[in-house]
Design a protein around this motif. Structure first.
Motif, short mmCIF file in Angstrom:
data_model
loop_
_atom_site.label_atom_id
_atom_site.label_comp_id
_atom_site.label_asym_id
_atom_site.label_seq_id
_atom_site.Cartn_x
_atom_site.Cartn_y
_atom_site.Cartn_z
N ASN A 168 -15.70 -7.72 -27.46
CA ASN A 168 -14.62 -7.41 -26.52
C ASN A 168 -13.86 -6.15 -26.95
OD1 ASN A 168 -12.88 -7.76 -24.43
ND2 ASN A 168 -11.67 -9.36 -25.41
N ASN A 169 -13.66 -5.22 -26.00
CA ASN A 169 -12.83 -4.04 -26.27
C ASN A 169 -11.40 -4.40 -25.88
OD1 ASN A 169 -11.72 -1.56 -26.68
ND2 ASN A 169 -13.06 -0.44 -25.28
N ILE A 170 -10.59 -4.75 -26.87
CA ILE A 170 -9.25 -5.27 -26.60
C ILE A 170 -8.39 -4.20 -25.93
CG2 ILE A 170 -7.19 -6.28 -27.68
CD1 ILE A 170 -9.29 -7.30 -29.87
N LYS A 171 -8.42 -2.98 -26.46
CA LYS A 171 -7.78 -1.86 -25.76
C LYS A 171 -8.55 -0.57 -26.00
CE LYS A 171 -3.57 0.39 -24.40
NZ LYS A 171 -2.15 0.59 -24.65
N ALA A 172 -8.61 -0.15 -27.28
CA ALA A 172 -9.33 1.10 -27.59
C ALA A 172 -10.02 0.94 -28.93
CB ALA A 172 -8.35 2.27 -27.61
N ASN A 173 -10.76 -0.16 -29.09
CA ASN A 173 -11.39 -0.41 -30.39
C ASN A 173 -12.91 -0.32 -30.33
OD1 ASN A 173 -10.37 -3.13 -29.07
ND2 ASN A 173 -12.31 -3.61 -30.06
N ASP A 174 -13.45 0.37 -29.30
CA ASP A 174 -14.92 0.47 -29.21
C ASP A 174 -15.50 1.26 -30.38
OD1 ASP A 174 -13.75 2.75 -28.18
OD2 ASP A 174 -15.29 3.12 -26.69
N TYR A 175 -14.70 2.16 -31.00
CA TYR A 175 -15.17 2.93 -32.16
C TYR A 175 -15.48 2.00 -33.33
CZ TYR A 175 -10.64 2.31 -34.48
OH TYR A 175 -9.53 1.76 -35.08
N ASN A 226 -24.42 -16.84 -34.08
CA ASN A 226 -24.38 -18.27 -33.77
C ASN A 226 -25.28 -18.60 -32.57
OD1 ASN A 226 -23.72 -20.90 -33.18
ND2 ASN A 226 -21.55 -20.52 -32.78
N PRO A 227 -26.28 -19.47 -32.75
CA PRO A 227 -27.18 -19.81 -31.62
C PRO A 227 -26.56 -20.86 -30.69
CG PRO A 227 -27.89 -20.94 -33.60
CD PRO A 227 -26.70 -20.13 -34.00
N ARG A 228 -25.36 -21.36 -31.03
CA ARG A 228 -24.75 -22.44 -30.22
C ARG A 228 -23.38 -22.03 -29.69
NH1 ARG A 228 -25.54 -26.88 -34.81
NH2 ARG A 228 -24.02 -28.07 -33.60
N ASN A 229 -23.23 -20.75 -29.32
CA ASN A 229 -21.95 -20.27 -28.79
C ASN A 229 -21.62 -20.88 -27.44
OD1 ASN A 229 -20.55 -18.57 -30.53
ND2 ASN A 229 -21.90 -16.85 -30.15
N PHE A 230 -20.32 -20.97 -27.14
CA PHE A 230 -19.90 -21.44 -25.81
C PHE A 230 -19.95 -20.31 -24.79
CE2 PHE A 230 -17.13 -25.26 -27.34
CZ PHE A 230 -18.29 -25.94 -27.62
N LYS A 231 -19.91 -19.05 -25.28
CA LYS A 231 -19.98 -17.89 -24.38
C LYS A 231 -20.83 -16.82 -25.04
CE LYS A 231 -15.43 -16.33 -26.06
NZ LYS A 231 -15.69 -16.79 -27.39
N ALA A 232 -21.34 -15.91 -24.22
CA ALA A 232 -22.32 -14.94 -24.75
C ALA A 232 -21.66 -13.64 -25.24
CB ALA A 232 -23.35 -14.62 -23.67
N HIS A 233 -20.39 -13.71 -25.59
CA HIS A 233 -19.74 -12.55 -26.20
C HIS A 233 -18.73 -13.05 -27.23
CE1 HIS A 233 -17.07 -13.58 -22.79
NE2 HIS A 233 -16.11 -13.28 -23.66
N VAL A 234 -18.26 -12.14 -28.08
CA VAL A 234 -17.34 -12.49 -29.17
C VAL A 234 -16.16 -11.51 -29.13
CG1 VAL A 234 -17.11 -12.56 -31.70
CG2 VAL A 234 -19.18 -13.46 -30.62
N SER A 235 -14.97 -12.01 -29.45
CA SER A 235 -13.83 -11.09 -29.57
C SER A 235 -13.59 -10.81 -31.06
CB SER A 235 -12.57 -11.71 -28.96
OG SER A 235 -11.49 -10.83 -29.16
N PRO A 236 -13.51 -9.52 -31.44
CA PRO A 236 -13.32 -9.18 -32.87
C PRO A 236 -11.85 -9.15 -33.27
CG PRO A 236 -13.67 -7.18 -31.60
CD PRO A 236 -13.65 -8.32 -30.60
#
Length: 493
Positions: A168-175, A226-236
């Motif tokens: 997840n790009n929270i605001k400007a953290n794609d770098y 994790n092969p058992r995630n509830f969603k297919a993305h992660v927030s860092p």
């Protein structure tokens, strides 16, 4: 006055801790009245079907949504919010009465409770929730990660490949996201962090905050794979909060940063936090560190007369000097972009570069590699900074993505000792757009399927390997081929 405020704050925190512990003790006494026998309701809780897994998200900081305290935090499994305590005056207890939400999970002990009745819930059907909160990996599981390309289905119905997961790009953290995704696809580094036992016993001096980086990076790595995630993305989110804290706000979530600066700081910070020094190795240096010889020679000023130049060249300070150095990544210079573009030279394309000779302020430097690392990181120098602004060189670098042989750039001795000198690309970070406003994306190779994927924030798409060389590559990670491996084992040759 300042000391009084500080004392009051400390007293407040202590009082909050004491109150909470008193409440917890009161709960324990109530539960333990039956001389250690478990409550009959523990295995037959009638509220388990009210749990809503689709709202559960454990990627964010574990603090109470009302008191903002980190102590004794419980997640409500019906609405997903975090509350403190479970005693009768606690926020979790009040929430359970007010909204008739009954099932809570202690985020630290991983135990489930029913409120306001205050009994522990024991039920194997809840194991999937604790696994999402704290995934664990066995040695067998880790050994098989790169041997298959099995798709898994998240609880929300989307399919995903573990490791090839959007951040997840929270605001400007794609770098920072692209660097974290690149490092999570370097198998020896990933395998080290997937097993907490590898680093949990490292001793750090009291008050040292840098180890937080190691813990958060390990947690993020386990969530990404994790092969058992509830969603297919992660927030860092928690990882990046540790980065902001440990870098003293040099790198932020809300302000675009430079991926090379972040990579350099992050690798060195992890190395130090894992107990590494210049002489003591860590997993970082074992994976990425190579060494080189640097030959530097001072040159006379070009405007001087020929006789003066010749006289100067005989002096000691103008003789070639040699030094040895280690590196975690190599910087590659680009030829300067043309001042004016004509119709034919609209896209400047050059072929693969190597850091061999650099002419800099009347010094000529030559580099020869003496030791090649298992994984080689190249940073292509696209940005030049001066006092007024940052300029970007958009030159496209054309490169093969397999079988790049570095033998000719080694010293003669290293050419004998280094048996394998051929590398294949495994990750390619791209910068698009203007220097200060641009965005980042990454191409990664999934080792199990041999396919390439492009990740940009939450978006994940599979791509053809031919597309990789058409991008403005900024950072690349190359893997040294194994003894029994040639280009055939690596898709895109």
């Amino acid at each position: 006055n300042h000391l009084d405020i500080k004392r009051k704050m400390i007293a407040g925190v202590k009082r909050e801790r004491d109150v909470d512990e008193d409440e917890e003790e009161e709960v324990r006494v109530k539960i333990g009245r039956s001389h250690g026998f478990e409550d009959k309701r523990s295995r037959h809780c009638p509220y388990l079907d009210t749990i809503n897994r689709s709202v559960l998200d454990f990627d964010f900081e574990k603090l109470c949504s009302i008191s903002l305290s980190h102590i004794n935090v419980y997640a409500c499994l019906i609405c997903g919010k975090y509350f403190q305590g479970r005693g009768q005056k606690s926020h979790a207890y009040i929430h359970s009465v007010q909204f008739t939400h009954h099932v809570f999970l202690n985020l630290h002990t991983l135990k489930f409770y029913c409120l306001p009745d205050n009994y522990k819930i024991i039920d194997s059907s809840l194991e999937d929730i604790t696994y999402v909160l704290k995934p664990t990996f066995t040695k067998q599981h880790i050994a098989g990660l790169d041997k298959h390309g099995k798709l898994y289905r998240a609880y929300d119905g989307t399919t995903y490949l573990p490791g090839i997961v959007g951040l997840n790009n929270i605001k400007a953290n794609d770098y920072a996201n692209v660097v974290l995704q690149a490092l999570s696809n370097v198998p020896p580094l990933r395998n080290y962090f997937l097993e907490e036992d590898n680093y949990c016993r490292i001793r750090r001096p009291p008050g040292d905050i840098m180890f937080l980086l190691v813990q958060r990076f390990g947690e993020l790595m386990r969530k990404l794979w994790n092969p058992r995630n509830f969603k297919a993305h992660v927030s860092p989110h928690e990882m990046l909060q540790a980065v902001v804290l440990c870098s003293k706000k040099t790198f932020q979530i809300t302000k675009q940063g430079d991926a090379v600066d972040f990579l350099s700081w992050f690798l060195n910070a992890l190395h130090g936090a894992l107990g590494g020094t210049k002489k003591k190795t860590s997993i970082i240096t074992k994976v990425f560190q190579g060494s080189m010889r640097i030959f530097s020679k001072k040159l006379p000023h070009p405007d001087l007369p020929a006789e003066e130049k010749e006289a100067l060249l005989l002096k000691d300070e103008y003789q070639e000097k040699m030094s040895e150095s280690t590196f975690l990544y190599l910087t590659l210079d680009l030829p300067t972009a043309p001042l004016y573009k004509d119709e034919k030279d609209n896209e400047k394309v050059i072929y693969f570069l190597y850091p061999l000779n650099i002419l800099n302020e009347n010094f000529l430097k030559r580099f020869q590699l003496t030791k090649l690392p298992p994984y080689l990181v190249f940073c292509i120098k696209r940005f030049t900074k001066n006092n007024f602004f940052v300029e970007k060189n958009p030159t496209i670098v054309n490169f093969p993505i397999t079988n790049v042989d570095l033998r000719e750039y080694l010293t003669e001795e290293a050419q004998v000792t280094e048996k394998i000198t051929t590398y294949d690309l495994v990750a390619n970070i791209v910068h698009d757009g203007k220097p200060t406003e641009g965005s980042y994306r990454i191409h990664v190779l999934h080792h199990g399927t041999g396919k390439w994927y492009e990740l940009q924030d939450l978006q994940v798409i599979d791509i053809l390997p031919q597309m990789i060389t058409l991008s403005e590559a900024y950072i690349q990670i190359w893997k040294r081929q194994d003894k029994d491996e040639g280009a055939e084992s690596h898709t895109g040759a």
